[in-house]
Design an enzyme around this catalytic site. Structure first.
Site, PDB file in Angstrom:
ATOM      1  N   SER A  51       0.837  -1.206   0.000  1.00 24.88           N
ATOM      2  CA  SER A  51       0.000   0.000   0.000  1.00 24.88           C
ATOM      3  C   SER A  51       0.866   1.247   0.000  1.00 24.88           C
ATOM      4  CB  SER A  51      -0.894   0.006   1.245  1.00 24.88           C
ATOM      5  OG  SER A  51      -1.510   1.264   1.438  1.00 24.88           O
ATOM      6  N   LYS A  68       2.473  -3.148   6.479  1.00 22.35           N
ATOM      7  CA  LYS A  68       2.767  -3.361   5.061  1.00 22.35           C
ATOM      8  C   LYS A  68       4.249  -3.138   4.768  1.00 22.35           C
ATOM      9  CE  LYS A  68      -1.270  -4.468   3.340  1.00 22.35           C
ATOM     10  NZ  LYS A  68      -1.500  -5.787   2.703  1.00 22.35           N
ATOM     11  N   TYR A  77      -1.235   0.208  10.055  1.00 26.14           N
ATOM     12  CA  TYR A  77      -1.447  -0.498   8.788  1.00 26.14           C
ATOM     13  C   TYR A  77      -0.246  -0.302   7.865  1.00 26.14           C
ATOM     14  CZ  TYR A  77      -3.559  -1.548   4.217  1.00 26.14           C
ATOM     15  OH  TYR A  77      -3.828  -2.049   2.966  1.00 26.14           O
TER      16      TYR A  77
END
Length: 337
Positions: A128, A156, A152
């Site tokens: 991402s 990633k 998050y």
């Protein structure tokens, strides 16, 4: 060829599976068996006209003992690792985010390593643009350090490092693709902090009101679900030598403000659709979005053949064509109109 899709019941997983079935293969190699793994039992069997492709659906949590080992037991040559908890949920539930997004990824990589005997599958990892954090230049180039500002994004970024190291050790052949915010996502809203970017297009096109939790000058980086599936398939057949040691690539996309989104909606569906969007400030979402990147020079990916839309109008039309049968619905006049 055998293919494994983790997160196979998700929006991208279902679309990818359908595209692979329709194409019958990847990079000139036919797909004989495709296994879809997800934690959702009922949603793990998309309606596919399988033809020559045998579809297997498996319910399981990659982070749970033995699930990853079972998933790779038949040694799939191509793995798409899409299973993840979305950004807002990962930020709200620290333990769940790390268990799914990091522990699940590590379990999959370790299961591949444990298979041994020369087993080196191509693994496409859905990363991402959340791996980047402030301060940002106006346009982020390929050499921008990854300094995520959310859990998050951190999960990633760690996944990208693991992918590169396992590839360096010849334990797998990994490619990470840093997806833009995918818009317009079909179906019901999810818990992603970015969900409103889709909601302010999707809901008005359905004749429903949509809340806008941020200001219209917020700028972000977008691609359609259609483009995301193309990215995944293209990554599956790339020459590893052409990618080089930096195994993760920022995908191309469209840089647009919320105001640009709204004007694209107006051009496609008229003032009636735009009138259904109403400001409803959410400071939590606004704070998260403020730490996200706005524009990229995705030169490496472009040079390797990845392509996205050229305008937000194209993104809206992709949704109309793929989800609404190519027809813009007739909307009622706004109150007082």
């Amino acid at each position: 060829m055998r293919v494994l899709i983790t997160g196979g019941a998700g929006m991208l997983g279902r679309r990818l599976a359908a595209r692979l079935v329709a194409d019958g293969g990847v990079g000139g190699r036919p797909v004989e068996v495709m296994r879809l793994l997800d934690v959702a039992a009922a949603a793990c069997a998309p309606a596919l006209q399988a033809g020559a492709v045998a579809i297997e659906t498996v319910t399981g949590d990659l982070a749970a003992p033995g699930v990853a080992a079972a998933a790779v037991a038949e040694r799939p040559e191509l793995i798409f690792h899409l299973a993840a908890v979305v950004s807002g949920e990962a930020e709200a539930d620290f333990d769940k985010g790390y268990r799914v997004n990091l522990d699940g990824t590590r379990a999959l990589l370790e299961a591949i390593r444990a298979a041994g005997d020369g087993y080196v599958p191509r693994l496409v990892f859905s990363s991402s643009i959340a791996v980047f954090g402030p301060p940002f230049p106006d346009v982020i180039e390929d050499d921008q350090p990854t300094t995520p500002a959310t859990s998050y994004g951190t999960e990633k970024a760690i996944g990208e490092l693991l992918l590169a190291d396992y590839t360096r050790r010849a334990l797998l052949d990994g490619v990470g693709i840093r997806l833009p915010t995918i818009c317009v996502r079909p179906g019901r809203p999810n818990r992603a902090a970015s969900g409103f970017f889709s909601g302010i297009i999707r809901e008005p096109l359905n004749g429903d009101p949509a809340a806008l939790p941020v200001s219209v000058d917020v700028r972000h980086w977008f691609a359609s679900p259609r483009a995301a599936v193309r990215f995944l398939i293209h990554a599956a057949s790339l020459d590893g030598a052409a990618i080089g040691p930096r195994r993760s690539l920022t995908m191309p996309g469209v840089s647009a403000t919320v105001a640009d989104q709204i004007e694209a909606l107006r051009r496609v569906a008229g003032d009636e659709a735009v009138a259904l969007i109403h400001p409803e400030r959410d400071e939590t979402i606004a704070a998260i979005v403020a730490g996200w990147p706005r524009s990229f020079d995705a030169r490496r990916a472009h040079d390797l053949g990845f392509r996205a839309e050229r305008s937000f109008d194209e993104i809206v039309w992709a949704h109309v064509e793929d989800e609404l049968g190519g027809m813009v619905p007739s909307l009622p006049d706004p109150p007082g109109g």
